[in-house]
Design an enzyme around this catalytic site. Structure first.
Site, mmCIF file in Angstrom:
data_model
loop_
_atom_site.group_PDB
_atom_site.id
_atom_site.type_symbol
_atom_site.label_atom_id
_atom_site.label_comp_id
_atom_site.label_asym_id
_atom_site.label_seq_id
_atom_site.Cartn_x
_atom_site.Cartn_y
_atom_site.Cartn_z
ATOM 1 N N SER A 117 0.841 -1.197 0.000
ATOM 2 C CA SER A 117 0.000 0.000 0.000
ATOM 3 C C SER A 117 0.880 1.253 0.000
ATOM 4 C CB SER A 117 -0.957 -0.060 1.194
ATOM 5 O OG SER A 117 -1.957 0.903 1.089
ATOM 6 N N GLU A 153 -9.896 -5.596 -1.892
ATOM 7 C CA GLU A 153 -9.244 -4.355 -1.474
ATOM 8 C C GLU A 153 -10.093 -3.531 -0.497
ATOM 9 O OE1 GLU A 153 -6.235 -3.663 -1.782
ATOM 10 O OE2 GLU A 153 -5.454 -4.882 -3.409
ATOM 11 N N HIS A 199 -7.914 -5.421 1.569
ATOM 12 C CA HIS A 199 -6.614 -4.770 1.569
ATOM 13 C C HIS A 199 -5.826 -5.277 2.784
ATOM 14 C CE1 HIS A 199 -4.159 -1.490 0.025
ATOM 15 N NE2 HIS A 199 -4.091 -0.876 1.183
#
Ligand SMILES: *[C@@H]1O[C@H](CO)[C@@H](O)[C@H](O)[C@H]1NC(C)=O
Ligand SMILES: *[C@@H]1O[C@H](CO)[C@@H](O)[C@H](O)[C@H]1NC(C)=O
Ligand SMILES: *[C@@H]1O[C@H](CO)[C@@H](O)[C@H](O)[C@H]1NC(C)=O
Ligand SMILES: *[C@@H]1O[C@H](CO)[C@@H](O)[C@H](O)[C@H]1NC(C)=O
Ligand SMILES: *[C@@H]1O[C@H](CO)[C@@H](O)[C@H](O)[C@H]1NC(C)=O
Ligand SMILES: *[C@@H]1O[C@H](CO)[C@@H](O)[C@H](O)[C@H]1NC(C)=O
Ligand SMILES: *[C@@H]1O[C@H](CO)[C@@H](O)[C@H](O)[C@H]1NC(C)=O
Length: 550
Positions: free
Chosen positions: A203, A333, A453
């Site tokens: 990320s 995600e 995520h």
């Protein structure tokens, strides 16, 4: 005849201490570490809380990091350093520039194992998380023959305040560079190979890596990279400064929001914890935007810049480090943010009534312009159709929240593969286990909302701050074995294919191969091809409105 008693005691004490603690002589100085045990029972030599830069406090706040000097005596590296200031986490301190090193085989004087080094650059939107061992536990990955380094870098305003001349910004990234230089200097002493450094960023950490690939400062400091669920190459190019954010920060903590000089003079006097804690007050619409502070392109004020040209352009013209790459996304995600929207009648109505206002906040693109309105209309039309927003919009909104992560990664894959002769391995992680970073509300954290995520990190690192330890007999064990094998194999050879599994073909422009990492590994084509075609059209690399408006 008791004279030998003290001697015996001394001998015993020494044995006890050497059974638990371990010493390494590095070019920077001597370091004492401790031991941990890996998932499969190996001894991990663990050196935690090693200072790599001077405390970035007082006059060093909002300044580039200053590397540590060599020290005399023994540095005590038996406990983690604090987190950098951020909301809702303990302990935090502005003095947070520490790294951890883990290895299972130290040089023995005649023989240096020179193992591949994996450097983890942590996620958290440039305002949260850390490299501490409760966030990035080494217990799974260290069953493989690698050296692992995890590190902290400055976050939020302390890491990214960018006002132009008064504060060129990118401190968090410059911290990472100083840590990477420390690794070049010292990692051989831990049995690592400074000529084989693989960055694994996730990320915000993956954003960081995409920028290290074009930053002059980072040349020669790494040799392969794994970018998990992120790249700084998406809907927009990086800003040159973040004045609006600086003003907002000033307002939140009660500073004047007038000139850059007045803002920074006042922000220097605010306790670091207060700046860290203020982060959630930057949210504008529910939990949105999830990304607040970002790296910037630095104008020339005489400073050594981290980045002095827009990254998208540098990638487009091939001015980036050509190295083996692995990158990909998870199945869902940020879809959890779509759940939040449809379950909150107020937010859903606001979004429905003024999609053109709120969509750019949720999905990260320019605000308020005609172009922005066009983009919002196209996105709504494509994903949500004509109906008013309702619970039935969950699927469409979830897909958008997936694609705001997926599109930048796909663009990175496309741009890199165009200009690099080195392989790029592309994946989608679809394995849904028992645990997740996002559960369906009302299920008491028992039902994951798809594959969120960060969920792939569960099988690479022991994240004890939020999850139990997955021992050799746990249902997670098979996935841990697979993930750690692929990641270590890539760090070692530049190719993640592992014995007994399907051959992982690199991505190319014509075949568009990617690996689905689920219960099984399955090689597929054309990841979200039609969806990303829309984003490519809406967000051209050289948008006319940005380059021809003056
Ligand atoms: C370490 O010791 C050397 C030699 O005694 C001395 O010159 C140096 O200043 C010392 N460094 C520090 C950081 O104390
Ligand atoms: C090293 O630090 C740990 C944790 O702070 C502490 O418990 C230990 O006593 C220290 N060891 C030495 C030799 O100072
Ligand atoms: C809906 O979102 C608003 C804005 O974030 C928040 O203030 C409110 O508490 C939320 N309502 C519910 C029921 O969660
Ligand atoms: C949407 O579903 C949630 C439960 O999943 C429910 O609480 C809410 O009332 C529903 N909203 C609408 C508009 O149907
Ligand atoms: C949630 O789980 C915890 C721990 O298992 C339990 O103590 C609690 O009662 C549960 N709450 C609900 C609402 O089910
Ligand atoms: C990549 O493929 C697309 C079609 O999928 C084509 O339009 C483009 O020219 C190709 N680029 C290169 C550099 O081969
Ligand atoms: C992938 O997309 C291309 C067009 O971009 C198409 O020619 C090809 O058949 C697709 N492959 C698969 C396996 O769907």
């Amino acid at each position: 005849m008791m004279w030998w008693y003290p001697l015996l005691l001394l001998v015993v004490l020494k044995c006890v201490s050497s059974a638990q603690n371990v010493h390494v002589k590095t070019p920077s100085g001597e370091i004492e570490g401790s031991t941990l045990t890996s998932r499969l029972g190996k001894t991990i030599y663990s050196f935690r809380g090693i200072r790599y830069a001077k405390a970035p406090i007082n006059e060093l706040r909002f300044k580039p990091p200053v590397p540590v000097e060599n020290w005399n005596g023994t540095y005590n590296a038996t406990a983690d350093g604090p987190n950098c200031p951020q909301p809702a986490t303990d302990p935090v301190s502005e003095d947070c520039l520490f790294l951890n090193v883990y290895t299972t085989k130290l040089p023995d004087g005649t023989n240096n194992p020179k193992r591949p080094v994996i450097v983890h650059i942590h996620p958290g939107g440039f305002y949260a998380f850390s490299g501490r061992s409760n966030w990035v536990g080494p217990q799974y990955l260290m069953d493989k023959e690698v050296v692992l380094v995890t590190l902290n870098y400055r976050l939020g305003a302390l890491g990214f305040l960018s006002l132009g001349k008064e504060s060129p910004g990118n401190y968090g990234l410059k911290d990472q560079v100083v840590a990477l230089r420390w690794i070049q200097k010292n990692i051989e002493a831990f049995g690592g190979d400074p000529g084989s450094v693989t960055l694994h960023g996730y990320s915000a950490g993956a954003w960081s890596i995409s920028l290290h690939m074009v930053a002059l400062m980072s040349r020669g400091l790494f040799h392969k990279a794994i970018l998990g669920s992120g790249a700084a190459l998406g809907q927009w190019d990086l800003p040159y400064a973040q004045l609006d954010l600086a003003k907002k920060q000033a307002q939140i903590v009660g500073c004047p929001d007038t000139t850059p000089k007045e803002i920074i003079d006042c922000l220097r006097t605010v306790p670091a914890e207060k700046l860290g804690n203020s982060l959630f007050q930057f949210r504008e619409f529910g939990s949105n935007p999830v990304l607040i502070w970002s790296p910037v392109v630095e104008d020339d004020y005489g400073q050594e810049p981290f980045l002095d040209e827009p990254a998208l352009r540098l990638f487009r013209y091939g001015n980036f480090q050509k190295i083996p790459i692995m990158t990909g996304i998870t199945k869902d995600e940020f879809a959890g943010l779509a759940v939040e929207l449809v379950q909150n009648a107020t937010l859903l109505k606001q979004l429905d009534d003024d999609f053109e206002k709120y969509a750019p906040i949720c999905f990260f693109y320019e605000r308020g312009t005609e172009r922005s309105k066009d983009i919002s209309r196209s996105i709504r039309d494509f994903y949500l159709g004509d109906e008013p927003l309702s619970n039935a919009s969950l699927n469409g909104l979830s897909k958008i929240y997936k694609d705001i992560v997926g599109f930048p990664v796909d663009r990175a894959v496309e741009l890199i593969s165009r200009k690099s002769s080195k392989p790029i391995y592309y994946y989608e992680f679809t394995y849904q286990g028992r645990y997740s970073f996002y559960y369906l509300p009302g299920t008491n954290n028992t039902v994951p909302n798809g594959v969120a995520h960060h969920d792939d990190l569960l099988y690479l690192y022991y994240i004890s701050i939020a999850f139990p330890f997955f021992g050799p007999n746990s249902p997670e064990s098979k996935m841990i074995e697979k993930m750690t094998s692929m990641w270590a194999q890539f760090a070692k050879t530049g190719n993640p294919t592992i014995a007994g599994e399907v051959e992982w073909e690199p991505y190319s422009n014509d075949t568009k191969k990617y690996m689905e990492i689920g219960e099984k590994l399955t090689l597929k084509n054309n990841l979200s091809e039609e969806r990303y075609a829309l984003w490519r059209k809406l967000f051209p690399i050289f948008p006319k409105t940005v380059y021809y408006t003056f």
